[in-house]
Design an enzyme around this catalytic site. Structure first.
Site, short mmCIF file in Angstrom:
data_model
loop_
_atom_site.label_atom_id
_atom_site.label_comp_id
_atom_site.label_asym_id
_atom_site.label_seq_id
_atom_site.Cartn_x
_atom_site.Cartn_y
_atom_site.Cartn_z
N GLU A 27 -42.38 13.20 11.62
CA GLU A 27 -41.87 13.23 12.99
C GLU A 27 -43.01 13.15 14.00
O GLU A 27 -42.86 12.56 15.07
CB GLU A 27 -41.06 14.50 13.23
CG GLU A 27 -39.77 14.56 12.45
CD GLU A 27 -39.02 15.85 12.68
OE1 GLU A 27 -37.97 15.80 13.35
OE2 GLU A 27 -39.49 16.90 12.21
N LYS A 85 -31.59 15.40 18.53
CA LYS A 85 -32.42 14.46 17.78
C LYS A 85 -31.77 14.17 16.43
O LYS A 85 -30.91 14.92 15.97
CB LYS A 85 -33.84 14.98 17.59
CG LYS A 85 -33.98 16.13 16.59
CD LYS A 85 -35.43 16.48 16.39
CE LYS A 85 -35.60 17.47 15.25
NZ LYS A 85 -37.02 17.67 14.93
#
Length: 127
Positions: free
Chosen positions: A21, A98
């Site tokens: 990420e 997200k």
């Protein structure tokens, strides 16, 4: 107290606990509710009598694009604090969403935070 709603503010950022990420990044989406006394602007039609939501959207986008945190909870807190810098905003509630790169997971993860000017001052000692 009146409310201004910002829905679907999207930006690409590098926030996340998983190493990929922080390297690959991902899209974030933010929905925010701002408690604002904009009664005067309903008569004056002047931007000075309300909150300029364009600047609020830009603050959200900039934080997502430039800050690297491990937790979306931390990102949510930073966004809330940034929005509360505007003295016309008494309280904010926001949701940060997200879609993390977790194998076989096609859904999303979201956190929601509500912060007011009064609660913000008590958090300044936390690091």
């Amino acid at each position: 107290m009146n409310k201004i709603y910002l829905k679907g503010v999207r930006a690409y950022g590098y926030v996340g606990y998983l190493p990929e990420e922080n390297v690959l990044g991902q899209w974030f989406e933010v929905d925010a509710t701002l408690w604002v006394d904009f009664e005067k602007s309903t008569y004056s039609d002047a931007i000075e009598d309300t909150v300029n939501y364009v600047s609020c959207i830009q603050k959200i986008e900039k934080l997502i694009q430039t800050q690297k945190y491990k937790l979306i909870e931390r990102l949510a807190g930073a966004i809330a604090d940034s929005l509360l810098e505007d003295p016309q905003i008494a309280q904010v509630e926001l949701r940060v969403i997200k879609r993390p790169p977790i194998p076989n997971f096609q859904g999303s993860v979201a956190v929601e935070i509500r912060r007011s000017r009064s609660s913000q001052s008590g958090m300044s000692s936390i690091s």
